[in-house]
Design an enzyme around this catalytic site. Structure first.
Site, PDB file in Angstrom:
ATOM      1  N   LYS A  37     -14.189  -6.964  18.412  1.00 22.30           N
ATOM      2  CA  LYS A  37     -14.593  -5.678  17.982  1.00 22.30           C
ATOM      3  C   LYS A  37     -14.262  -5.615  16.229  1.00 22.30           C
ATOM      4  O   LYS A  37     -13.494  -6.112  15.916  1.00 22.30           O
ATOM      5  CB  LYS A  37     -14.050  -4.439  18.673  1.00 22.30           C
ATOM      6  CG  LYS A  37     -14.479  -4.215  19.859  1.00 22.30           C
ATOM      7  CD  LYS A  37     -13.648  -3.047  20.397  1.00 22.30           C
ATOM      8  CE  LYS A  37     -14.025  -2.721  21.813  1.00 22.30           C
ATOM      9  NZ  LYS A  37     -12.803  -1.887  22.593  1.00 22.30           N
ATOM     10  N   LYS A  51       0.199   3.834  15.636  1.00 25.17           N
ATOM     11  CA  LYS A  51       0.694   4.980  14.886  1.00 25.17           C
ATOM     12  C   LYS A  51       0.013   6.285  15.543  1.00 25.17           C
ATOM     13  O   LYS A  51       0.673   7.348  15.325  1.00 25.17           O
ATOM     14  CB  LYS A  51      -0.007   4.980  13.544  1.00 25.17           C
ATOM     15  CG  LYS A  51       0.805   4.293  12.221  1.00 25.17           C
ATOM     16  CD  LYS A  51       1.581   3.241  13.033  1.00 25.17           C
ATOM     17  CE  LYS A  51       1.692   1.947  12.209  1.00 25.17           C
ATOM     18  NZ  LYS A  51       2.289   0.762  12.927  1.00 25.17           N
ATOM     19  N   GLY A 114     -16.998 -17.960  16.087  1.00 23.46           N
ATOM     20  CA  GLY A 114     -17.708 -18.802  14.912  1.00 23.46           C
ATOM     21  C   GLY A 114     -16.751 -20.126  14.747  1.00 23.46           C
ATOM     22  O   GLY A 114     -15.546 -20.126  15.005  1.00 23.46           O
ATOM     23  N   GLY A 188      13.901  -7.349  16.620  1.00 24.87           N
ATOM     24  CA  GLY A 188      14.140  -5.980  16.204  1.00 24.87           C
ATOM     25  C   GLY A 188      13.603  -5.996  14.700  1.00 24.87           C
ATOM     26  O   GLY A 188      14.168  -5.602  13.624  1.00 24.87           O
ATOM     27  N   ILE A 191       7.654  -4.452  14.406  1.00 24.89           N
ATOM     28  CA  ILE A 191       6.809  -4.073  15.570  1.00 24.89           C
ATOM     29  C   ILE A 191       8.162  -3.497  16.610  1.00 24.89           C
ATOM     30  O   ILE A 191       7.767  -2.569  17.316  1.00 24.89           O
ATOM     31  CB  ILE A 191       6.154  -5.164  16.330  1.00 24.89           C
ATOM     32  CG1 ILE A 191       4.969  -5.405  15.445  1.00 24.89           C
ATOM     33  CG2 ILE A 191       5.572  -4.733  17.641  1.00 24.89           C
ATOM     34  CD1 ILE A 191       4.030  -6.542  15.636  1.00 24.89           C
ATOM     35  N   ALA A 327      -1.984  -5.207   6.776  1.00 23.16           N
ATOM     36  CA  ALA A 327      -3.475  -4.928   6.557  1.00 23.16           C
ATOM     37  C   ALA A 327      -3.978  -4.670   5.230  1.00 23.16           C
ATOM     38  O   ALA A 327      -4.745  -5.188   4.670  1.00 23.16           O
ATOM     39  CB  ALA A 327      -3.945  -3.542   7.484  1.00 23.16           C
ATOM     40  N   HIS A 452       8.938  20.955  -7.354  1.00 24.23           N
ATOM     41  CA  HIS A 452       9.941  21.430  -6.537  1.00 24.23           C
ATOM     42  C   HIS A 452       9.396  22.449  -5.663  1.00 24.23           C
ATOM     43  O   HIS A 452       8.793  23.648  -6.335  1.00 24.23           O
ATOM     44  CB  HIS A 452      10.984  21.859  -7.406  1.00 24.23           C
ATOM     45  CG  HIS A 452      12.193  22.389  -6.523  1.00 24.23           C
ATOM     46  ND1 HIS A 452      13.005  21.673  -5.852  1.00 24.23           N
ATOM     47  CD2 HIS A 452      12.462  23.781  -6.514  1.00 24.23           C
ATOM     48  CE1 HIS A 452      13.860  22.548  -5.210  1.00 24.23           C
ATOM     49  NE2 HIS A 452      13.455  23.815  -5.520  1.00 24.23           N
TER      50      HIS A 452
END
Ligand code: NAD
Length: 473
Positions: A37, A51, A114, A188, A191, A327, A452
């Site tokens: 996709k 996320k 491809g 750890g 991810i 990304a 502030h």
């Protein structure tokens, strides 16, 4: 069937589709070949879906803590399938957006696999892409230039077979239909920590098994230590220096048994499922690299600072070239490659200006050198640390865990690195990234008037602290 293009891009992930948009803006006749996709790992198997689930975890956590804010929330329950459905809705909406952008840019999308061909009847140079399409005639795309943006896939350990049911990668975890009672996370890193944070909020018993001496080995030591402390305080078990005996994994109904050597002692761990997050390998298999002179190193395609491979008309960008597999790095590399193709003079990426973000609770973000790396590079440094505990807005938000750590060169005052663990760290880091791009000194960050009350005051206070002049601590 054969088609001519100015640019053919192999892979429609964040790197590939952003490169295509820039190329189309500049009038290049552009095609993308995508086997799955449009949007790639980030949109379908990475950043966006994870996320989105982390946001559900945050809402659940906040709802449980609502009484602290004077809000009564009775009978709070959590429906994992509803969180999954929301995640999918977010993904679908963005997917439609990417498809619309392709249409608007008149970018041709070839759905299929491809493969790069060597010199052939189609072209005297290598780089023609043959596209194998399901239910449709294969097509040859003859590009004056090619960008390889095929991304990466989750790695596993030798001898550890991912079955997608009990032993998972993050691809499978994102598709879970129900939450397991317990999860062992192998690795750890980024991810592993994001999943640990999410799963503990969802009520899953979580154990992280890390090979190195600490979790988040690439983050600043103080940040990694604080992250471990916060995760442990929320109930995550973290075991470091574990040498997993992947050939001794036992799968039983509803549980996986895993043996690891911890300080040379054999320890058995058990959980309902196992999530393996030990890094990502470049997707270069079967894309036809053998038909070209392109060189690879440790599986990643070798390129110059503009993304050019050894074949100067073939570029590669994103996870497939290694480095920081992010990304936003892939998309930036895509733009640089296109501008280079056009004969412009793009600025190569300076790795010290790339922000990286971890969307755990608390969030973590950094740009530039860690304290260790600054010293290794020979800098005599000054360090300013400022806790969110002393920031009014953090108290208002009810999120006071964490701190900002700023590192500068003692002699020149040049800003070397900024590391944040705490509320909205992933948003706050952009200010530090601009400071790095502008080659700011720590004193300039301190002199910038911060509104502030905001969390951003942590940055100016940390800069002041580096100069021994913090106000609120
Ligand atoms: P990683 O490289 O961040 O972490 C892998 C971890 O696994 C390391 O801590 C390593 O020491 C450990 N490890 C390696 N072999 C092991 C073994 N045999 N046993 C136990 N532990 C072992 O890799 P990742 O977490 O899989 O992430 C992959 C890539 O995706 C990274 O480059 C990351 O930056 C990127 N990513 C970024 C984000 C984000 O920007 N928020 C989110 C997810 C992934």
């Amino acid at each position: 069937m054969a088609e001519d293009y100015d640019l053919v891009i192999l892979g429609g992930g964040t790197g590939g589709y952003v490169a295509a948009i820039r190329a189309a803006q500049e009038g290049l006749k552009t095609a993308i070949v995508e086997r799955d996709k449009m949007g790639g790992t980030c949109l379908h198997k990475g950043c966006i879906p994870s996320k989105s689930l982390l946001r559900s975890a945050e809402v659940l956590r906040l709802t449980k803590e609502a009484s602290e804010y004077g809000v009564t929330a009775e009978g709070v329950s959590f429906d994992f399938s509803a969180a999954q459905a929301r995640k999918q809705k977010v993904v679908e909406q963005l997917h439609k957006g990417v498809q619309a952008l392709m249409k608007r840019g008149k970018i041709d999308i070839y759905q299929g696999t491809g493969r790069i061909l060597g010199p052939s009847i189609f072209s005297p140079t290598s780089g023609t892409i043959s596209v194998e399409r399901e239910g449709e005639e294969n097509v040859m795309l003859i590009g004056k230039n090619v960008i390889i943006a095929t991304g990466s896939s989750a790695r596993t350990l030798p001898d550890l077979t991912i079955d997608g049911a009990q032993i998972l990668t993050s691809d499978h975890a994102l598709k879970l239909e129900y939450l397991p009672a317990s999860m062992i996370i192998v690795g750890g890193g980024v991810i592993g920590v994001e999943w640990a944070s999410m799963l503990i909020d969802f009520g899953v018993k979580v154990t992280i098994l890390e090979y190195g001496e600490r979790i988040l080995p690439t983050e600043d030591r103080d940040i990694a230590r604080e992250a471990a402390k916060q995760l442990e305080a929320r109930g995550v078990t973290i075991i470091t220096n574990v040498d997993i005996q992947a050939d001794q994994v036992i799968k039983e109904e509803n549980k996986v048994l895993l043996t690891g050597l911890v300080n040379n002692e054999s320890v058995q761990f058990e959980a309902e499922k196992l999530l393996v997050c030990v890094g990502r390998a470049a997707n270069t298999k079967d894309i036809g690299l053998k038909n070209t002179d392109i060189e690879s190193e440790n599986g990643f395609i070798k390129v110059n600072e503009f993304g050019q491979t050894k074949e100067s008309h073939i570029y590669a960008i994103g996870d497939v070239i290694g480095g920081l597999q992010l990304a936003h790095v892939a998309s930036h590399e895509g733009i640089i490659a296109v501008e280079h193709i056009l004969g412009h003079q793009p600025l190569p990426i300076n790795p010290d200006t790339i922000p990286s973000c971890i969307y755990s609770y608390p969030e973590i973000a950094s740009v530039g050198l860690t304290e260790d790396a600054s010293k290794e590079k020979g800098h005599d440094i000054k360090v300013g640390t400022f806790p969110f505990q002393a920031i009014g807005k953090a108290l208002v938000q009810g999120e006071t865990n964490g701190f900002v750590k700023l590192i500068a060169d003692k002699e020149t005052d040049d800003l070397l690195g900024v590391h944040i663990i705490g509320p909205h760290a992933t948003e706050l880091i952009s200010e530090a990234a601009i400071a790095k791009v502008l080659d700011a000194a720590s004193w300039e960050v301190a002199q910038t008037i911060h509104p502030h009350p905001t969390l951003s005051e942590g940055l100016s206070e940390a800069a002041l602290a580096a100069n021994g002049k913090a106000i609120h601590a």
